[in-house]
Design a protein around this motif. Structure first.
Motif, short mmCIF file in Angstrom:
data_model
loop_
_atom_site.label_atom_id
_atom_site.label_comp_id
_atom_site.label_asym_id
_atom_site.label_seq_id
_atom_site.Cartn_x
_atom_site.Cartn_y
_atom_site.Cartn_z
N SER A 1 0.85 -1.19 0.00
CA SER A 1 0.00 0.00 0.00
C SER A 1 0.89 1.24 0.00
O SER A 1 1.88 1.30 0.73
N VAL A 2 0.52 2.23 -0.81
CA VAL A 2 1.36 3.41 -0.95
C VAL A 2 0.47 4.62 -1.21
O VAL A 2 -0.63 4.50 -1.77
N ILE B 1 1.02 4.43 -19.09
CA ILE B 1 0.87 5.10 -17.80
C ILE B 1 2.15 5.07 -16.99
O ILE B 1 2.27 5.78 -15.99
N PHE B 2 3.12 4.25 -17.41
CA PHE B 2 4.38 4.13 -16.67
C PHE B 2 5.51 4.97 -17.27
O PHE B 2 6.64 4.90 -16.79
N GLU B 3 5.24 5.74 -18.28
CA GLU B 3 6.30 6.47 -18.97
C GLU B 3 7.07 7.38 -18.01
O GLU B 3 6.48 8.14 -17.24
N ILE C 1 4.05 7.62 -8.06
CA ILE C 1 3.01 6.66 -8.38
C ILE C 1 1.62 7.30 -8.32
O ILE C 1 1.39 8.23 -7.52
N ARG C 2 0.70 6.83 -9.16
CA ARG C 2 -0.66 7.34 -9.24
C ARG C 2 -1.65 6.20 -8.99
O ARG C 2 -1.29 5.02 -9.03
N THR C 3 -2.92 6.57 -8.75
CA THR C 3 -3.94 5.56 -8.47
C THR C 3 -4.13 4.62 -9.65
O THR C 3 -4.51 3.46 -9.47
N GLU C 4 -3.85 5.08 -10.87
CA GLU C 4 -4.00 4.23 -12.05
C GLU C 4 -2.96 3.11 -12.09
O GLU C 4 -3.07 2.18 -12.89
N HIS C 5 -1.95 3.19 -11.23
CA HIS C 5 -0.93 2.15 -11.17
C HIS C 5 -1.31 1.04 -10.18
O HIS C 5 -0.53 0.11 -9.97
N THR C 6 -2.48 1.15 -9.58
CA THR C 6 -2.98 0.09 -8.72
C THR C 6 -3.22 -1.18 -9.54
O THR C 6 -3.76 -1.12 -10.65
N SER D 1 3.01 -9.25 -6.78
CA SER D 1 2.85 -8.14 -5.84
C SER D 1 1.57 -7.40 -6.17
O SER D 1 1.37 -6.97 -7.31
N SER D 2 0.71 -7.28 -5.18
CA SER D 2 -0.53 -6.52 -5.35
C SER D 2 -0.33 -5.13 -4.78
O SER D 2 -0.11 -4.97 -3.57
N VAL D 3 -0.37 -4.13 -5.65
CA VAL D 3 -0.10 -2.75 -5.24
C VAL D 3 -1.41 -1.96 -5.21
O VAL D 3 -2.17 -1.96 -6.19
#
Length: 367
Positions: free
Chosen positions: A113-114, A161-163, A180-185, A203-205
């Motif tokens: 969680s982050v 989204i990871f650029e 990191i952004r919420t779209e990287h969940t 890994s579940s982020v």
């Protein structure tokens, strides 16, 4: 992701029914995109081996569709395969093959969680050997986002989204996601290919947005009703209804506390909604109240709520309403209209009296 047991065969389908007349199909393998097979319509197909001969006598091409079959597969054949189809336009498709070797696989799920805007590192917990290969994938489609092979790093994040957010450690293969952004969940899968055996880890982020401060207000909609009910019982102005609110929140809990004791709470997991939680208190209540908005990794709290200031008597609250403020103006306008009406009536009455006594010519006079 295509998973297969060592010794079995697997077919990578092109999903085309027939190769175009002027088109051709290429199959490439690994981080270096080494050519392993190609086929052109009406011409002989070709397969190629790598210097270590890992594909020797194992590759078969379908002459009509160009699909690639790998027979008697081993852990050496696990990895990234790229299909390129040329014709009117160039099409490409990728496959990630995981081979269950004699050493088995290790599926260890880690939950991370982050807070949005922070950085997080997904650790491999291993030290790479020279010939090891590590592949990071993201989401239900298991799209490759980063890879390291023989200490050469490939970041595949352009126009995604990871650029400009990914970084890979060349000694451990650990993956860092910056800002990191919420779209990287989502789910991240690590595939480790080694001559010691293959394994993978997951890994579940979960990325949480920054929390706003909850806002506390008086629920004026209950003022008249509470005032009326309390006055009927002979205790006018005893109760006050407060509202603690938060807007555009998700995966949070909103709670009222009296001191350290939880009074009430409400939770939500939907995206971007507004929450409100009421609380009934007495006007002269001297207890300490607080409202808390929290998610699993952070919280925002409103302390030291001034009950006396928030819970003014309903009459004082009504005096600030538009109808109360406009009442003097309405009274003034009514008085002016009444005075004008009286003047008009008196004038008409005087004219009437004068006209009852006309002069000899039949004329009425004002004076």
């Amino acid at each position: 992701m295509v998973s297969v047991m060592e010794g079995d065969s697997v077919t990578l389908n092109t999903d085309v029914t027939e190769i175009n007349e002027n088109g051709h199909i290429l199959w490439k393998f690994g981080a270096g995109n080494s050519l392993v097979a190609k086929i052109k319509r009406n011409k002989q197909n070709s397969t190629f081996d790598l210097p270590d001969e890992r594909f020797r006598d194992r590759l078969k091409l379908n002459k009509q569709t160009g699909s690639l079959t790998i027979t008697n597969i081993t852990t050496q054949h696990a990895g990234h395969y790229k299909l390129e189809i040329s014709g009117a336009k160039l099409l490409s498709k990728t496959f990630n093959i995981f081979v269950y070797g004699v050493f088995g696989d290790t599926d260890v799920m880690k939950s991370v969680s982050v807070l949005e805007g922070d950085s997080v590192t997904l650790n491999t917990d291993v030290k790479m050997q020279r010939d090891d290969q590590m592949l990071w994938m993201f989401g239900p489609q298991e799209r490759r986002i980063a890879e390291i092979h023989r200490q050469n790093i490939y970041i595949d994040a352009t126009n995604t989204i990871f650029e400009k957010r990914l970084q890979m450690d060349n000694e451990t293969g650990s993956l860092t996601i910056r800002n990191i952004r919420t779209e990287h969940t989502g789910l991240y899968k690590l595939l480790i290919l080694s001559n010691r055996g293959n394994s993978y880890k997951r890994s579940s982020v979960t990325v949480y947005a920054a929390l706003p401060f909850p806002v506390i207000t008086r629920d004026s909609s209950k003022c008249s009703s509470s005032s009326g009910s309390s006055s009927s019982s002979g205790s006018s102005g005893q109760n006050c209804s407060l509202l603690c609110s938060a807007v555009n929140v998700s995966h949070v809990t909103l709670s009222w506390y009296k001191g350290n004791s939880l009074l009430s709470s409400i939770s939500v997991s939907d995206l971007s909604i507004s929450l409100s939680l009421p609380l009934e208190v007495e006007y002269q209540d001297k207890n300490s109240y607080s409202c808390v908005l929290n998610n699993p990794i952070s919280n925002q709290t409103q302390h030291n709520i001034n009950i006396t200031q928030l819970c003014q008597p309903c009459l004082a609250l009504d005096s600030n309403s538009p109808s109360y403020q406009d009442s003097p103006l309405i009274a003034l306008i009514s008085a002016a209209a009444g005075s004008l009406l009286i003047v008009v009536v008196i004038g008409i009455f005087c004219i009437y009296r004068k006209c009852r006594r006309p002069d000899q010519e039949g004329k009425c006079y004002w004076f």
